[in-house]
Design a protein around this motif. Structure first.
Motif, PDB file in Angstrom:
ATOM      1  N   ASP A  37       9.966  33.609  48.821  1.00  0.00           N
ATOM      2  CA  ASP A  37      10.364  33.528  50.229  1.00  0.00           C
ATOM      3  C   ASP A  37       9.944  34.808  50.957  1.00  0.00           C
ATOM      4  N   ASP A  38       9.476  34.686  52.184  1.00  0.00           N
ATOM      5  CA  ASP A  38       9.048  35.854  52.964  1.00  0.00           C
ATOM      6  C   ASP A  38      10.191  36.793  53.318  1.00  0.00           C
ATOM      7  N   GLU A  39      11.415  36.304  53.309  1.00  0.00           N
ATOM      8  CA  GLU A  39      12.551  37.091  53.782  1.00  0.00           C
ATOM      9  C   GLU A  39      13.398  37.692  52.664  1.00  0.00           C
ATOM     10  N   ILE A  40      12.845  37.866  51.458  1.00  0.00           N
ATOM     11  CA  ILE A  40      13.612  38.523  50.409  1.00  0.00           C
ATOM     12  C   ILE A  40      13.899  39.958  50.831  1.00  0.00           C
ATOM     13  N   VAL A  41      15.031  40.502  50.352  1.00  0.00           N
ATOM     14  CA  VAL A  41      15.497  41.810  50.821  1.00  0.00           C
ATOM     15  C   VAL A  41      15.930  42.671  49.643  1.00  0.00           C
ATOM     16  N   CYS A  42      15.614  43.970  49.743  1.00  0.00           N
ATOM     17  CA  CYS A  42      16.053  44.931  48.740  1.00  0.00           C
ATOM     18  C   CYS A  42      16.461  46.217  49.452  1.00  0.00           C
ATOM     19  N   VAL A  43      17.611  46.752  49.054  1.00  0.00           N
ATOM     20  CA  VAL A  43      18.068  48.040  49.561  1.00  0.00           C
ATOM     21  C   VAL A  43      18.393  48.901  48.341  1.00  0.00           C
ATOM     22  N   GLN A  44      17.670  50.001  48.202  1.00  0.00           N
ATOM     23  CA  GLN A  44      17.946  50.944  47.119  1.00  0.00           C
ATOM     24  C   GLN A  44      18.987  51.950  47.620  1.00  0.00           C
ATOM     25  N   PRO A  45      19.726  52.599  46.714  1.00  0.00           N
ATOM     26  CA  PRO A  45      20.756  53.558  47.155  1.00  0.00           C
ATOM     27  C   PRO A  45      20.201  54.597  48.135  1.00  0.00           C
ATOM     28  N   GLY A  46      20.794  54.630  49.314  1.00  0.00           N
ATOM     29  CA  GLY A  46      20.382  55.595  50.334  1.00  0.00           C
ATOM     30  C   GLY A  46      19.070  55.274  51.018  1.00  0.00           C
ATOM     31  N   GLY A  47      18.479  54.118  50.700  1.00  0.00           N
ATOM     32  CA  GLY A  47      17.168  53.782  51.261  1.00  0.00           C
ATOM     33  C   GLY A  47      17.251  52.784  52.392  1.00  0.00           C
ATOM     34  N   PRO A  48      16.097  52.511  53.005  1.00  0.00           N
ATOM     35  CA  PRO A  48      16.042  51.538  54.100  1.00  0.00           C
ATOM     36  C   PRO A  48      16.048  50.108  53.560  1.00  0.00           C
ATOM     37  N   ARG A  49      16.242  49.161  54.442  1.00  0.00           N
ATOM     38  CA  ARG A  49      16.155  47.750  54.078  1.00  0.00           C
ATOM     39  C   ARG A  49      14.682  47.385  53.957  1.00  0.00           C
ATOM     40  N   LEU A  50      14.303  46.875  52.798  1.00  0.00           N
ATOM     41  CA  LEU A  50      12.931  46.452  52.534  1.00  0.00           C
ATOM     42  C   LEU A  50      12.889  44.935  52.595  1.00  0.00           C
ATOM     43  N   VAL A  51      11.973  44.393  53.373  1.00  0.00           N
ATOM     44  CA  VAL A  51      11.865  42.950  53.540  1.00  0.00           C
ATOM     45  C   VAL A  51      10.475  42.506  53.107  1.00  0.00           C
ATOM     46  N   GLY A  52      10.428  41.545  52.220  1.00  0.00           N
ATOM     47  CA  GLY A  52       9.158  40.986  51.773  1.00  0.00           C
ATOM     48  C   GLY A  52       8.692  41.552  50.440  1.00  0.00           C
ATOM     49  N   MET A  53       7.859  40.755  49.777  1.00  0.00           N
ATOM     50  CA  MET A  53       7.375  41.077  48.435  1.00  0.00           C
ATOM     51  C   MET A  53       6.609  42.401  48.385  1.00  0.00           C
ATOM     52  N   ALA A  54       5.735  42.665  49.335  1.00  0.00           N
ATOM     53  CA  ALA A  54       4.910  43.874  49.287  1.00  0.00           C
ATOM     54  C   ALA A  54       5.762  45.139  49.386  1.00  0.00           C
ATOM     55  N   ALA A  55       6.714  45.155  50.301  1.00  0.00           N
ATOM     56  CA  ALA A  55       7.566  46.339  50.475  1.00  0.00           C
ATOM     57  C   ALA A  55       8.438  46.572  49.251  1.00  0.00           C
ATOM     58  N   ILE A  56       8.972  45.486  48.691  1.00  0.00           N
ATOM     59  CA  ILE A  56       9.833  45.608  47.514  1.00  0.00           C
ATOM     60  C   ILE A  56       9.015  46.082  46.317  1.00  0.00           C
ATOM     61  N   ARG A  57       7.855  45.510  46.134  1.00  0.00           N
ATOM     62  CA  ARG A  57       6.984  45.919  45.026  1.00  0.00           C
ATOM     63  C   ARG A  57       6.630  47.399  45.140  1.00  0.00           C
ATOM     64  N   ALA A  58       6.279  47.845  46.328  1.00  0.00           N
ATOM     65  CA  ALA A  58       5.878  49.247  46.519  1.00  0.00           C
ATOM     66  C   ALA A  58       6.997  50.212  46.138  1.00  0.00           C
ATOM     67  N   THR A  59       8.231  49.892  46.490  1.00  0.00           N
ATOM     68  CA  THR A  59       9.324  50.809  46.156  1.00  0.00           C
ATOM     69  C   THR A  59       9.586  50.851  44.651  1.00  0.00           C
ATOM     70  N   PHE A  60       9.500  49.695  43.973  1.00  0.00           N
ATOM     71  CA  PHE A  60       9.691  49.709  42.521  1.00  0.00           C
ATOM     72  C   PHE A  60       8.519  50.381  41.817  1.00  0.00           C
ATOM     73  N   GLU A  61       7.304  50.206  42.316  1.00  0.00           N
ATOM     74  CA  GLU A  61       6.165  50.909  41.723  1.00  0.00           C
ATOM     75  C   GLU A  61       6.356  52.416  41.822  1.00  0.00           C
ATOM     76  N   ALA A  62       6.844  52.885  42.975  1.00  0.00           N
ATOM     77  CA  ALA A  62       7.094  54.321  43.153  1.00  0.00           C
ATOM     78  C   ALA A  62       8.189  54.799  42.202  1.00  0.00           C
ATOM     79  N   MET A  63       9.213  54.007  42.021  1.00  0.00           N
ATOM     80  CA  MET A  63      10.276  54.378  41.091  1.00  0.00           C
ATOM     81  C   MET A  63       9.756  54.429  39.663  1.00  0.00           C
ATOM     82  N   PHE A  64       8.964  53.441  39.259  1.00  0.00           N
ATOM     83  CA  PHE A  64       8.427  53.398  37.896  1.00  0.00           C
ATOM     84  C   PHE A  64       7.416  54.514  37.645  1.00  0.00           C
TER      85      PHE A  64
END
Length: 145
Positions: A37-64
């Motif tokens: 779904d285009d509207e998936i959402v992820c918020v990491q502790p203290g972080g901004p609201r990330l919407v969409g697959m690309a934004a969510i993937r980028a934050t987890f890649e940075a964490m990993f």
């Protein structure tokens, strides 16, 4: 978009694989657990609201890029319907520091929906926690009289 790897029979299956992917630093597995779904959402502790697959993937890649995430779900509270599940999770995070292994807590809400491919994550919202979160606070009396 990630291609789902397997039919996930329950929200608990999806959640177990989510935390396993975090512990292994497996970005492909982690992203395959999300709904397409285009509207998936992820918020990491203290972080901004990330919407969409690309934004969510980028934050987890940075964490990993800094290593795996030793997060384990604890004290999961579940609300399920036929097509939606909401899990309130106390995540215990173990960090290795110069002083040894230290524990931290994150309070997270994971939301899953049932799709033709099985249960998929549509929201992961995590907030910093404290050791107080290790103890549940509720309206229920702590002693019986």
């Amino acid at each position: 978009m990630s291609t789902p790897q397997a039919l996930l029979a329950s929200p608990e299956d999806t959640e177990a694989q989510f935390y396993e992917a975090l512990q292994r630093g497996d970005i492909e597995k982690l992203m395959s657990l999300w709904s397409d779904d285009d509207e998936i959402v992820c918020v990491q502790p203290g972080g901004p609201r990330l919407v969409g697959m690309a934004a969510i993937r980028a934050t987890f890649e940075a964490m990993f890029a800094n290593g795996t995430i030793n997060a384990r779900p604890d004290k999961v509270k579940r609300v399920h319907t036929l097509t939606t599940a909401v899990h309130s999770v106390l995540e215990k995070i173990e960090l290795t520091t110069a002083d040894g292994v230290r524990s931290a807590y994150v309070v997270a809400t994971n939301v899953y929906v049932k799709t033709p491919q099985g249960w998929r994550m549509v929201c992961h919202h995590a907030s910093p926690g404290t050791s107080r979160e290790a103890q549940d606070l509720s309206d229920a009396p702590s002693t019986l009289h």
